[in-house]
Design a protein around this motif. Sequence first.
Motif, mmCIF file in Angstrom:
data_model
loop_
_atom_site.group_PDB
_atom_site.id
_atom_site.type_symbol
_atom_site.label_atom_id
_atom_site.label_comp_id
_atom_site.label_asym_id
_atom_site.label_seq_id
_atom_site.Cartn_x
_atom_site.Cartn_y
_atom_site.Cartn_z
ATOM 1 N N LEU A 1 -6.663 6.171 -10.777
ATOM 2 C CA LEU A 1 -7.113 6.756 -9.516
ATOM 3 C C LEU A 1 -7.205 5.683 -8.432
ATOM 4 O O LEU A 1 -6.785 5.891 -7.286
ATOM 5 C CB LEU A 1 -8.468 7.445 -9.712
ATOM 6 N N GLN A 2 -7.733 4.527 -8.818
ATOM 7 C CA GLN A 2 -7.865 3.425 -7.852
ATOM 8 C C GLN A 2 -6.488 2.976 -7.341
ATOM 9 O O GLN A 2 -6.301 2.735 -6.153
ATOM 10 C CB GLN A 2 -8.600 2.264 -8.520
ATOM 11 N N GLU A 3 -5.499 2.881 -8.262
ATOM 12 C CA GLU A 3 -4.163 2.439 -7.860
ATOM 13 C C GLU A 3 -3.482 3.474 -6.987
ATOM 14 O O GLU A 3 -2.829 3.134 -5.997
ATOM 15 C CB GLU A 3 -3.314 2.148 -9.111
ATOM 16 N N TYR A 4 -3.643 4.799 -7.337
ATOM 17 C CA TYR A 4 -3.042 5.846 -6.510
ATOM 18 C C TYR A 4 -3.620 5.808 -5.100
ATOM 19 O O TYR A 4 -2.896 5.964 -4.112
ATOM 20 C CB TYR A 4 -3.305 7.222 -7.136
ATOM 21 N N ARG A 5 -4.935 5.634 -4.983
ATOM 22 C CA ARG A 5 -5.570 5.611 -3.657
ATOM 23 C C ARG A 5 -5.105 4.388 -2.863
ATOM 24 O O ARG A 5 -4.912 4.461 -1.643
ATOM 25 C CB ARG A 5 -7.093 5.612 -3.822
ATOM 26 N N ARG A 6 -4.948 3.241 -3.576
ATOM 27 C CA ARG A 6 -4.466 2.032 -2.872
ATOM 28 C C ARG A 6 -3.079 2.259 -2.295
ATOM 29 O O ARG A 6 -2.812 1.954 -1.135
ATOM 30 C CB ARG A 6 -4.421 0.845 -3.845
ATOM 31 N N ARG A 7 -2.208 2.793 -3.083
ATOM 32 C CA ARG A 7 -0.850 3.029 -2.626
ATOM 33 C C ARG A 7 -0.822 4.070 -1.512
ATOM 34 O O ARG A 7 -0.070 3.929 -0.541
ATOM 35 C CB ARG A 7 0.029 3.493 -3.794
ATOM 36 N N ASP A 8 -1.671 5.110 -1.669
ATOM 37 C CA ASP A 8 -1.705 6.160 -0.653
ATOM 38 C C ASP A 8 -2.194 5.599 0.670
ATOM 39 O O ASP A 8 -1.658 5.932 1.736
ATOM 40 C CB ASP A 8 -2.615 7.298 -1.127
ATOM 41 N N GLN A 9 -3.208 4.742 0.597
ATOM 42 C CA GLN A 9 -3.767 4.173 1.817
ATOM 43 C C GLN A 9 -2.814 3.137 2.424
ATOM 44 O O GLN A 9 -2.661 3.067 3.646
ATOM 45 C CB GLN A 9 -5.116 3.516 1.504
ATOM 46 N N GLN A 10 -2.142 2.344 1.556
ATOM 47 C CA GLN A 10 -1.318 1.248 2.046
ATOM 48 C C GLN A 10 0.004 1.727 2.628
ATOM 49 O O GLN A 10 0.463 1.200 3.647
ATOM 50 C CB GLN A 10 -1.037 0.240 0.919
ATOM 51 N N TYR A 11 0.605 2.750 1.976
ATOM 52 C CA TYR A 11 1.949 3.107 2.387
ATOM 53 C C TYR A 11 2.101 4.519 2.945
ATOM 54 O O TYR A 11 3.029 4.781 3.688
ATOM 55 C CB TYR A 11 2.927 2.941 1.211
#
Length: 512
Positions: free
Chosen positions: A469-479
């Motif tokens: 979940l943390q990685e999905y949110r990071r990618r969603d926020q970053q890209y």
Amino acid sequence: MKKQQIAGVALAAVLVLGGAAFAGYQSTRYPRTLKAANQAVQAGQEAEAVALYEKAVNVSPGKAEAYLALADIYEKHAQHADAVSVLKKAAEAIPGKSGEAAKIREKLEELNPTVTASQESGTYQDPVELKLESKSGKEIRYELSEAPDSTDSAPQSYTEPLTFRRNGTYRIKCYAMNQSGEAGEPTELNFTIQLDPEKYHMNSWYQGKDGGWYYNNDAGEPVIGWRLIDNNWYYFADNGRMKTGWMQLDGKYYYLDDNGVIANGWRQFDGRYYYFLSDGSMAANQWVDGAYYVGADGVMLVSTTTPDGNQVDASGKKIEKSRNEKAVEAYRQILRDGSWKNPKYSEGVFGVIDINGDGVLEAFALAGNHYEMETPTEKNESTLKIFYYTDKLQAEEMENVAEAVFYIPSRKQLMIPFESGGRDWSEVFELNGNQQGHLIEDSYIDNGKLRELEGKNPDTLSEGERKQLQEYRRRDQQYYRVPRHNLNTVEINPENLDRYLQGNGKETGYFD
């Protein structure tokens, strides 16, 4: 008393008659012996014939017939030396100019041909032209055991007069071959040449009667062709005259100054500049020192565009292009030739933008069935290439390309997003500080899984689910949630290449 006188007279008569009889016997001995020898030859008894001929020679050494017959037998049995020896003996025994002597000399010359020379041995201050002759020899051969201009002492056939003109000693042995291929008596000659240096201009210049300049070698002969003299190259025509001005030789052009020295480097003629290479030939269709260009006629180009697309100024010097100009030129070339894409796709689009803001444009080009894939297994045959320029053209190929290409200004990155099977994918490209392009991210977000994880009680998530979940949110926020611009693309055609990829180039821009 009377009886004694009669007896004396009778004895004297007997002696006279006996002497006459002996003289008569002797006078018929030679022809009888010669006849017997000839009969032995006819009977095939040549050994007996030789003995009889030798007997005949001893009986009458002043007659030629027996000598000649002996020589014939020796020649028939390949005893050449014996035949010559017999004839030499005959020549000594029958001297003078009689008919007998002439027969012997003629036969001796036939079997043992001699060579006569036009010059006698000696020391000469002028070149020697030596002519050789033989009356009966079918060929003349010679051997040079010593010569200042040759080390070849092997026998050679004489075909034309020999010329000795270099200072030094010439030792020659010449001989003729008879009709049977036997060598005759050799003639040996010695010549010492001591030419007058002033008379023959040895290793020096002189002006001819035609006003031209000539240079003789150490044999007093005019030099022909190229010649290095005092560290300068000159060219002499077939008649030995020094060349000046323009000269074409073996497909190349040369220029020889008024003093005959070959031109090197830059020369100006009639207000036009030419360049001559280290070998003296005129440069053509090439750059000189990397800064000046000479055309097919050798003339330096000025205030124009060279065949390879560079500009030269009024002085002929190359106008150096900026890195951006070189980059734009490289993009134009590769987009025009289409070598970057699948050949079965004739169409395509491109965009131009300065990704990292360094003043050097980058380009991207897209061709093929670029669309969002319906299933993860569907084959996407599109091609997306991102081009950038360092010291040369570089390229990176992106995979699984969708139609959208985004630019993230805050990060100076290009992002190519697409959705497949409920997942959001992205490929992100950037240029680092060394102008090296690379793919920095190739990731996806499973939207269904993201909604599922966000709908759960955080306290019930496993450690693995929390990290996902943390990685999905990071990618969603970053890209996927950062401000980005959709880049403009234009068709790859001559008009757009001229518009965006000329000189310093022009960005195709982007829209939100």
